[in-house]
Design a protein around this motif. Structure first.
Motif, PDB file in Angstrom:
ATOM      1  N   THR A   1       4.408  -1.658   8.346  1.00 33.26           N
ATOM      2  CA  THR A   1       3.474  -0.648   8.853  1.00 33.26           C
ATOM      3  C   THR A   1       3.707  -0.407  10.347  1.00 33.26           C
ATOM      4  O   THR A   1       3.857   0.742  10.791  1.00 33.26           O
ATOM      5  CB  THR A   1       2.016  -1.106   8.598  1.00 33.26           C
ATOM      6  N   ASP A  45       1.777   5.569   5.555  1.00 34.00           N
ATOM      7  CA  ASP A  45       1.662   4.205   5.049  1.00 34.00           C
ATOM      8  C   ASP A  45       1.002   4.320   3.674  1.00 34.00           C
ATOM      9  O   ASP A  45      -0.134   4.794   3.570  1.00 34.00           O
ATOM     10  CB  ASP A  45       0.818   3.347   5.998  1.00 34.00           C
ATOM     11  N   ASP A  83      -0.250   2.179   1.701  1.00 34.32           N
ATOM     12  CA  ASP A  83      -1.509   1.440   1.542  1.00 34.32           C
ATOM     13  C   ASP A  83      -2.693   2.239   2.106  1.00 34.32           C
ATOM     14  O   ASP A  83      -3.780   2.226   1.524  1.00 34.32           O
ATOM     15  CB  ASP A  83      -1.433   0.080   2.253  1.00 34.32           C
TER      16      ASP A  83
HETATM   17 MG   LIG Z   1       1.598  -2.750   5.746  1.00 38.32          MG
END
Ligand SMILES: [Mg+2]
Ligand SMILES: Nc1ncnc2c1ncn2[C@@H]1O[C@H](COP(=O)(O)OP(=O)(O)O)[C@@H](O)[C@H]1O
Ligand SMILES: O=C(O)C1=C[C@@H](OP(=O)(O)O)[C@@H](O)[C@H](O)C1
Length: 160
Positions: free
Chosen positions: A6, A22, A24
């Protein structure tokens, strides 16, 4: 988990003038809750299915750096899919360094179930043994020690 996907994807995107996604974070937006909350309410299998849908259904801009969660490459056909749709990069670190970073990270990672110290190092050693054959399918591999944007750029522009 904890190798810097990230953090460094964001920096690489800024340097290249690319967009940054990202997955997530995209998932958390779609779920309307944190990954930790989703895991405890619906379990890992449901999470992996949704993660797969988000990977494949996101509309990616032409120029984008994408960071995935650490489990994503190891489920379904994701490595093959990512390798066909972009350049992939594995940031490699030892279990001890990953454990140190994860202990100091504020992000809650439900897969770790609060483990610390030697127990965490042992757990990561086992997970990496299960998962590394997937990560090694990435087009490029970089050592996560002394990371820099220049190092990442060098890796993605290299032959392999
Ligand atoms: Mg990450
Ligand atoms: N090169 C680095 N040196 C030291 N700490 C780092 C480095 N890269 C990332 N970190 C730290 O490690 C933790 C995990 O980074 P993160 O980018 O969330 O990893 P990932 O997305 O791979 O799980 C964060 O606390 C981050 O600040
Ligand atoms: O390795 C995993 O199974 C996971 C890694 C996490 O992402 P990071 O690798 O960014 O921590 C996140 O997707 C989720 O907690 C599961």
């Amino acid at each position: 988990m904890g190798c810097g996907k990230t953090t460094w994807s964001r920096k690489l995107a800024a340097k290249l003038g690319y967009e940054f996604i990202d997955l997530d974070h995209a998932l958390e937006e779609q779920m309307g809750m944190s990954i930790a909350e989703y895991f405890s309410s619906f379990g890992e299998d449901a999470f992996r299915k949704l993660e797969s849908d988000v990977l494949k259904q996101t509309k990616y801009p032409e120029n984008v750096v994408v960071s995935t969660g650490g489990g994503l490459p190891c489920f379904f056909d994701h490595m093959e899919w990512m390798n066909s749709n972009g350049k992939t990069l594995y940031i490699k670190l030892s279990p001890k360094t990953l454990a140190d970073r994860l202990e100091n990270s504020k992000t809650i990672r439900p897969v770790l179930q609060g483990k610390k110290g030697d127990e965490l190092v042992e757990f990561i050693t086992g997970k990496l043994a299960e998962r590394e054959s997937f990560y090694l399918q990435a087009h490029h591999h970089v050592d996560g020690i002394d990371m820099s944007v220049e190092k990442l750029e060098g890796a993605i522009n290299s032959a392999g």
